[in-house]
Design a protein around this motif. Structure first.
Motif, PDB file in Angstrom:
ATOM      1  N   THR A   1     -31.726 -16.429 -13.175  1.00  0.00           N
ATOM      2  CA  THR A   1     -32.993 -17.114 -12.983  1.00  0.00           C
ATOM      3  C   THR A   1     -33.145 -18.176 -14.054  1.00  0.00           C
ATOM      4  O   THR A   1     -33.049 -17.875 -15.250  1.00  0.00           O
ATOM      5  N   HIS A   2     -33.337 -19.416 -13.633  1.00  0.00           N
ATOM      6  CA  HIS A   2     -33.599 -20.518 -14.561  1.00  0.00           C
ATOM      7  C   HIS A   2     -35.116 -20.643 -14.687  1.00  0.00           C
ATOM      8  O   HIS A   2     -35.814 -20.814 -13.684  1.00  0.00           O
ATOM      9  N   SER A   3     -35.638 -20.540 -15.907  1.00  0.00           N
ATOM     10  CA  SER A   3     -37.085 -20.592 -16.139  1.00  0.00           C
ATOM     11  C   SER A   3     -37.443 -21.748 -17.062  1.00  0.00           C
ATOM     12  O   SER A   3     -36.654 -22.115 -17.938  1.00  0.00           O
ATOM     13  N   TRP A   4     -38.626 -22.328 -16.860  1.00  0.00           N
ATOM     14  CA  TRP A   4     -39.111 -23.406 -17.716  1.00  0.00           C
ATOM     15  C   TRP A   4     -40.630 -23.443 -17.638  1.00  0.00           C
ATOM     16  O   TRP A   4     -41.241 -22.864 -16.744  1.00  0.00           O
ATOM     17  N   ASP A   5     -41.226 -24.119 -18.621  1.00  0.00           N
ATOM     18  CA  ASP A   5     -42.676 -24.293 -18.659  1.00  0.00           C
ATOM     19  C   ASP A   5     -43.024 -25.645 -18.061  1.00  0.00           C
ATOM     20  O   ASP A   5     -42.344 -26.649 -18.310  1.00  0.00           O
ATOM     21  N   SER A   6     -44.082 -25.669 -17.240  1.00  0.00           N
ATOM     22  CA  SER A   6     -44.547 -26.918 -16.638  1.00  0.00           C
ATOM     23  C   SER A   6     -46.065 -26.996 -16.779  1.00  0.00           C
ATOM     24  O   SER A   6     -46.699 -26.066 -17.304  1.00  0.00           O
ATOM     25  N   GLU A   7     -46.648 -28.085 -16.293  1.00  0.00           N
ATOM     26  CA  GLU A   7     -48.104 -28.236 -16.347  1.00  0.00           C
ATOM     27  C   GLU A   7     -48.801 -27.144 -15.531  1.00  0.00           C
ATOM     28  O   GLU A   7     -49.930 -26.769 -15.826  1.00  0.00           O
ATOM     29  N   GLU A   8     -48.127 -26.646 -14.503  1.00  0.00           N
ATOM     30  CA  GLU A   8     -48.698 -25.592 -13.657  1.00  0.00           C
ATOM     31  C   GLU A   8     -48.467 -24.203 -14.235  1.00  0.00           C
ATOM     32  O   GLU A   8     -48.888 -23.215 -13.649  1.00  0.00           O
ATOM     33  N   GLY A   9     -47.762 -24.115 -15.349  1.00  0.00           N
ATOM     34  CA  GLY A   9     -47.468 -22.819 -15.953  1.00  0.00           C
ATOM     35  C   GLY A   9     -45.973 -22.522 -15.924  1.00  0.00           C
ATOM     36  O   GLY A   9     -45.145 -23.407 -15.716  1.00  0.00           O
ATOM     37  N   ARG A  10     -45.631 -21.273 -16.102  1.00  0.00           N
ATOM     38  CA  ARG A  10     -44.219 -20.854 -16.128  1.00  0.00           C
ATOM     39  C   ARG A  10     -43.641 -20.933 -14.725  1.00  0.00           C
ATOM     40  O   ARG A  10     -44.245 -20.460 -13.766  1.00  0.00           O
ATOM     41  N   ARG A  11     -42.481 -21.566 -14.588  1.00  0.00           N
ATOM     42  CA  ARG A  11     -41.821 -21.714 -13.290  1.00  0.00           C
ATOM     43  C   ARG A  11     -40.419 -21.139 -13.388  1.00  0.00           C
ATOM     44  O   ARG A  11     -39.859 -21.039 -14.475  1.00  0.00           O
ATOM     45  N   SER A  12     -39.842 -20.805 -12.233  1.00  0.00           N
ATOM     46  CA  SER A  12     -38.459 -20.304 -12.217  1.00  0.00           C
ATOM     47  C   SER A  12     -37.850 -20.526 -10.841  1.00  0.00           C
ATOM     48  O   SER A  12     -38.569 -20.698  -9.854  1.00  0.00           O
ATOM     49  N   ARG A  13     -36.511 -20.524 -10.816  1.00  0.00           N
ATOM     50  CA  ARG A  13     -35.786 -20.614  -9.555  1.00  0.00           C
ATOM     51  C   ARG A  13     -34.385 -20.063  -9.776  1.00  0.00           C
ATOM     52  O   ARG A  13     -33.873 -20.060 -10.899  1.00  0.00           O
ATOM     53  N   PRO A  14     -33.751 -19.610  -8.692  1.00  0.00           N
ATOM     54  CA  PRO A  14     -32.398 -19.056  -8.835  1.00  0.00           C
ATOM     55  C   PRO A  14     -31.374 -20.161  -9.086  1.00  0.00           C
ATOM     56  O   PRO A  14     -31.538 -21.290  -8.626  1.00  0.00           O
ATOM     57  N   GLN A  15     -30.330 -19.801  -9.833  1.00  0.00           N
ATOM     58  CA  GLN A  15     -29.275 -20.749 -10.161  1.00  0.00           C
ATOM     59  C   GLN A  15     -27.953 -20.004 -10.229  1.00  0.00           C
ATOM     60  O   GLN A  15     -27.889 -18.878 -10.725  1.00  0.00           O
ATOM     61  N   ILE A  16     -26.884 -20.639  -9.705  1.00  0.00           N
ATOM     62  CA  ILE A  16     -25.545 -20.052  -9.763  1.00  0.00           C
ATOM     63  C   ILE A  16     -24.703 -20.876 -10.719  1.00  0.00           C
ATOM     64  O   ILE A  16     -24.621 -22.106 -10.577  1.00  0.00           O
ATOM     65  N   LYS A  17     -24.101 -20.212 -11.692  1.00  0.00           N
ATOM     66  CA  LYS A  17     -23.089 -20.851 -12.529  1.00  0.00           C
ATOM     67  C   LYS A  17     -21.767 -20.594 -11.811  1.00  0.00           C
ATOM     68  O   LYS A  17     -21.248 -19.486 -11.799  1.00  0.00           O
ATOM     69  N   ALA A  18     -21.235 -21.639 -11.180  1.00  0.00           N
ATOM     70  CA  ALA A  18     -20.087 -21.491 -10.293  1.00  0.00           C
ATOM     71  C   ALA A  18     -18.789 -21.279 -11.057  1.00  0.00           C
ATOM     72  O   ALA A  18     -18.557 -21.890 -12.095  1.00  0.00           O
ATOM     73  N   GLU A  19     -17.960 -20.404 -10.524  1.00  0.00           N
ATOM     74  CA  GLU A  19     -16.583 -20.211 -10.989  1.00  0.00           C
ATOM     75  C   GLU A  19     -15.618 -20.882 -10.027  1.00  0.00           C
ATOM     76  O   GLU A  19     -14.534 -21.298 -10.411  1.00  0.00           O
ATOM     77  N   ALA A  20     -16.022 -20.962  -8.745  1.00  0.00           N
ATOM     78  CA  ALA A  20     -15.184 -21.573  -7.716  1.00  0.00           C
ATOM     79  C   ALA A  20     -16.083 -22.141  -6.626  1.00  0.00           C
ATOM     80  O   ALA A  20     -17.099 -21.541  -6.281  1.00  0.00           O
ATOM     81  N   VAL A  21     -15.690 -23.302  -6.108  1.00  0.00           N
ATOM     82  CA  VAL A  21     -16.380 -23.939  -4.987  1.00  0.00           C
ATOM     83  C   VAL A  21     -15.294 -24.450  -4.056  1.00  0.00           C
ATOM     84  O   VAL A  21     -14.321 -25.055  -4.506  1.00  0.00           O
ATOM     85  N   GLY A  22     -15.441 -24.179  -2.782  1.00  0.00           N
ATOM     86  CA  GLY A  22     -14.444 -24.659  -1.830  1.00  0.00           C
ATOM     87  C   GLY A  22     -15.064 -24.927  -0.484  1.00  0.00           C
ATOM     88  O   GLY A  22     -16.178 -24.491  -0.197  1.00  0.00           O
ATOM     89  N   PRO A  23     -14.336 -25.636   0.357  1.00  0.00           N
ATOM     90  CA  PRO A  23     -14.836 -25.890   1.711  1.00  0.00           C
ATOM     91  C   PRO A  23     -14.840 -24.594   2.526  1.00  0.00           C
ATOM     92  O   PRO A  23     -13.976 -23.743   2.344  1.00  0.00           O
ATOM     93  N   ASN A  24     -15.803 -24.446   3.406  1.00  0.00           N
ATOM     94  CA  ASN A  24     -15.859 -23.294   4.286  1.00  0.00           C
ATOM     95  C   ASN A  24     -14.970 -23.597   5.491  1.00  0.00           C
ATOM     96  O   ASN A  24     -15.368 -24.321   6.398  1.00  0.00           O
ATOM     97  N   LEU A  25     -13.771 -23.055   5.486  1.00  0.00           N
ATOM     98  CA  LEU A  25     -12.790 -23.369   6.532  1.00  0.00           C
ATOM     99  C   LEU A  25     -13.131 -22.736   7.877  1.00  0.00           C
ATOM    100  O   LEU A  25     -12.471 -23.028   8.870  1.00  0.00           O
ATOM    101  N   ALA A  26     -14.163 -21.919   7.936  1.00  0.00           N
ATOM    102  CA  ALA A  26     -14.649 -21.433   9.223  1.00  0.00           C
ATOM    103  C   ALA A  26     -15.384 -22.546   9.957  1.00  0.00           C
ATOM    104  O   ALA A  26     -15.636 -22.457  11.152  1.00  0.00           O
ATOM    105  N   ARG A  27     -15.716 -23.621   9.232  1.00  0.00           N
ATOM    106  CA  ARG A  27     -16.486 -24.718   9.803  1.00  0.00           C
ATOM    107  C   ARG A  27     -15.721 -26.027   9.894  1.00  0.00           C
ATOM    108  O   ARG A  27     -16.274 -27.045  10.293  1.00  0.00           O
ATOM    109  N   GLY A  28     -14.445 -26.044   9.463  1.00  0.00           N
ATOM    110  CA  GLY A  28     -13.666 -27.277   9.530  1.00  0.00           C
ATOM    111  C   GLY A  28     -12.356 -27.121   8.788  1.00  0.00           C
ATOM    112  O   GLY A  28     -11.996 -26.027   8.361  1.00  0.00           O
TER     113      GLY A  28
END
Length: 171
Positions: free
Chosen positions: A82-109
């Motif tokens: 979870t990536h968290s930060w402070d904003s004017e609206e208060g504390r905010r957060s969102r999910p984040q992936i630190k990638a080890e591998a990224v590749g094309p989805n060969l089921a789609r092409g």
């Protein structure tokens, strides 16, 4: 404890590459949409979508920035947090992936893989001969299989590989 995940989905925005004090990072947003079979209509329908930010550091980030575009179907493997930060609206957060591998989805092409030039070779002005793996294939189309690595020949072999076996299937 590691929160290792694998996501399939589509790239929502064009990946952006930035230099930080910790190195280079490439970021993009991924949308993973649930697909389910609706027995009432007898069709596949989209369910809810999950959006997640993906960060790719170092050499992976460079490869992603040169290979991935908005709309591409990809597979991402990494650690979720979870990536968290402070904003004017208060504390905010969102999910984040630190990638080890990224590749094309060969089921789609289909995809064509190329190794990047080695850093030492890139620094010199001399042309670098292609490695055995990068060498162009011969007219029989079979030289891309390296005996002992990609294709084992022996008593347990199921059958010969013919050039027509390597052509894409037409659906």
């Amino acid at each position: 404890m590691s929160n290792k995940v694998t996501f399939t989905g589509n790239v929502v925005n064009s990946p952006s590459r930035n230099r930080t004090q910790n190195g280079s990072v490439t970021n993009f947003r991924l949308a993973s949409t649930e697909r389910r079979f609706d027995t009432g209509s007898q069709t596949w329908v989209d369910g809810s979508s999950f959006f997640v930010d993906v960060e790719c550091w170092g050499e992976l980030g460079g490869n992603v920035s040169h290979s991935v575009s908005k709309g591409d179907p990809v597979v991402v493997v990494g650690t979720i947090r979870t990536h968290s930060w402070d904003s004017e609206e208060g504390r905010r957060s969102r999910p984040q992936i630190k990638a080890e591998a990224v590749g094309p989805n060969l089921a789609r092409g289909t995809a064509e893989f190329r190794r990047p030039a080695r850093a030492a070779a890139a620094a010199s002005d001399e042309p670098v001969p292609p490695s055995e793996e990068e060498a162009p294939s011969t007219s029989d189309g079979l030289s891309e299989f390296l005996e002992g690595r990609d294709y084992e020949v022996g008593d347990g072999t199921l059958g010969e590989v013919n050039p027509s076996d390597l052509e894409p299937a037409h659906v």
